[in-house]
Scaffold this motif. Sequence first.
Motif, short mmCIF file in Angstrom:
data_model
loop_
_atom_site.label_atom_id
_atom_site.label_comp_id
_atom_site.label_asym_id
_atom_site.label_seq_id
_atom_site.Cartn_x
_atom_site.Cartn_y
_atom_site.Cartn_z
N UNK A 191 0.81 -1.21 0.00
CA UNK A 191 0.00 0.00 0.00
C UNK A 191 0.85 1.27 0.00
N UNK A 192 2.15 1.16 0.24
CA UNK A 192 3.04 2.32 0.18
C UNK A 192 2.93 2.97 -1.19
N UNK A 193 2.68 2.18 -2.22
CA UNK A 193 2.56 2.71 -3.58
C UNK A 193 1.45 3.74 -3.70
N UNK A 194 0.47 3.69 -2.82
CA UNK A 194 -0.68 4.59 -2.87
C UNK A 194 -0.43 5.90 -2.12
N UNK A 195 0.69 5.99 -1.40
CA UNK A 195 1.01 7.18 -0.62
C UNK A 195 1.67 8.25 -1.49
N UNK A 196 1.53 9.49 -1.08
CA UNK A 196 2.19 10.60 -1.74
C UNK A 196 3.71 10.47 -1.56
N UNK A 197 4.47 10.79 -2.57
CA UNK A 197 5.95 10.74 -2.55
C UNK A 197 6.51 9.34 -2.37
N UNK A 198 5.81 8.31 -2.85
CA UNK A 198 6.26 6.94 -2.64
C UNK A 198 7.16 6.41 -3.75
N UNK A 199 7.31 7.15 -4.82
CA UNK A 199 8.07 6.69 -5.98
C UNK A 199 9.43 6.10 -5.69
N UNK A 200 10.27 6.77 -4.91
CA UNK A 200 11.62 6.24 -4.69
C UNK A 200 11.72 5.12 -3.67
N UNK A 201 10.61 4.73 -3.04
CA UNK A 201 10.67 3.70 -2.01
C UNK A 201 10.56 2.31 -2.64
N UNK A 202 11.51 1.45 -2.31
CA UNK A 202 11.49 0.06 -2.80
C UNK A 202 10.54 -0.74 -1.91
N UNK A 203 9.25 -0.61 -2.16
CA UNK A 203 8.24 -1.22 -1.27
C UNK A 203 8.38 -2.72 -1.16
N UNK A 204 8.94 -3.37 -2.17
CA UNK A 204 9.12 -4.83 -2.10
C UNK A 204 10.16 -5.23 -1.04
N UNK A 205 10.97 -4.27 -0.62
CA UNK A 205 11.99 -4.53 0.38
C UNK A 205 11.53 -4.21 1.80
N UNK A 206 10.28 -3.80 1.95
CA UNK A 206 9.78 -3.50 3.29
C UNK A 206 9.51 -4.80 4.02
N UNK A 207 9.99 -4.87 5.24
CA UNK A 207 9.76 -6.05 6.07
C UNK A 207 8.73 -5.68 7.15
N UNK A 208 7.62 -6.37 7.15
CA UNK A 208 6.56 -6.07 8.12
C UNK A 208 5.61 -5.02 7.60
N UNK A 209 4.73 -4.57 8.50
CA UNK A 209 3.72 -3.61 8.07
C UNK A 209 4.28 -2.19 8.08
N UNK A 210 3.50 -1.28 7.53
CA UNK A 210 3.84 0.13 7.45
C UNK A 210 2.90 0.87 8.40
N UNK A 211 3.45 1.73 9.25
CA UNK A 211 2.64 2.47 10.20
C UNK A 211 2.54 3.93 9.79
N UNK A 212 1.31 4.42 9.81
CA UNK A 212 1.03 5.83 9.56
C UNK A 212 0.54 6.42 10.87
N UNK A 213 1.06 7.58 11.23
CA UNK A 213 0.70 8.24 12.48
C UNK A 213 -0.05 9.52 12.15
N UNK A 214 -1.03 9.86 12.99
CA UNK A 214 -1.85 11.04 12.77
C UNK A 214 -1.98 11.85 14.05
N UNK A 215 -1.95 13.17 13.91
CA UNK A 215 -2.24 14.05 15.04
C UNK A 215 -3.75 14.02 15.28
#
Length: 149
Positions: A28-52
């Motif tokens: 799902x990182x691919x759906x985030x803004x500015x995600x182009x340079x991130x090698x999402x296939x190399x992510x280990x585990x889940x991705x956490x988004x934090x909100x105020x």
Amino acid sequence: MYTGKTQQPCCLCGREETAVRMDIPPRAVQLLDNSGPIAWRDIEGDVSLHFCDSDWETVRDVVLDAGMTPLPRCNAARADFVLREDFEALLNDVRDEPDQTPLEREMLADAERVVDEYDDPDALHSERDLVEARVVQWALGELGHWPTA
């Protein structure tokens, strides 16, 4: 000794003080803004988004009232995730990409359970759980295929 930050900024406004965390599958990182340079296939585990607090209210309204995903507005540069170490460069050896299917399968099953059980007073799911579940379902659906059992 570790001297880095222990708190993640809000992925929408960058405010340091956050109140809510939402986890999404690595793909799902691919759906985030500015995600182009991130090698999402190399992510280990889940991705956490934090909100105020104030942005969480907006996310809640967008998901529950408008039926839309907030992911395209979330800045990937402010997401929290772990990339696999670059042993290929260090050891001149090629490693397989992490198999994220089991994680996606588990996250989707949890999301479906939360959505199905949300109105059951014995289930004890919070509104935050429902928002996260819907975002996970929508993200995996938008990315083209569902993890198979």
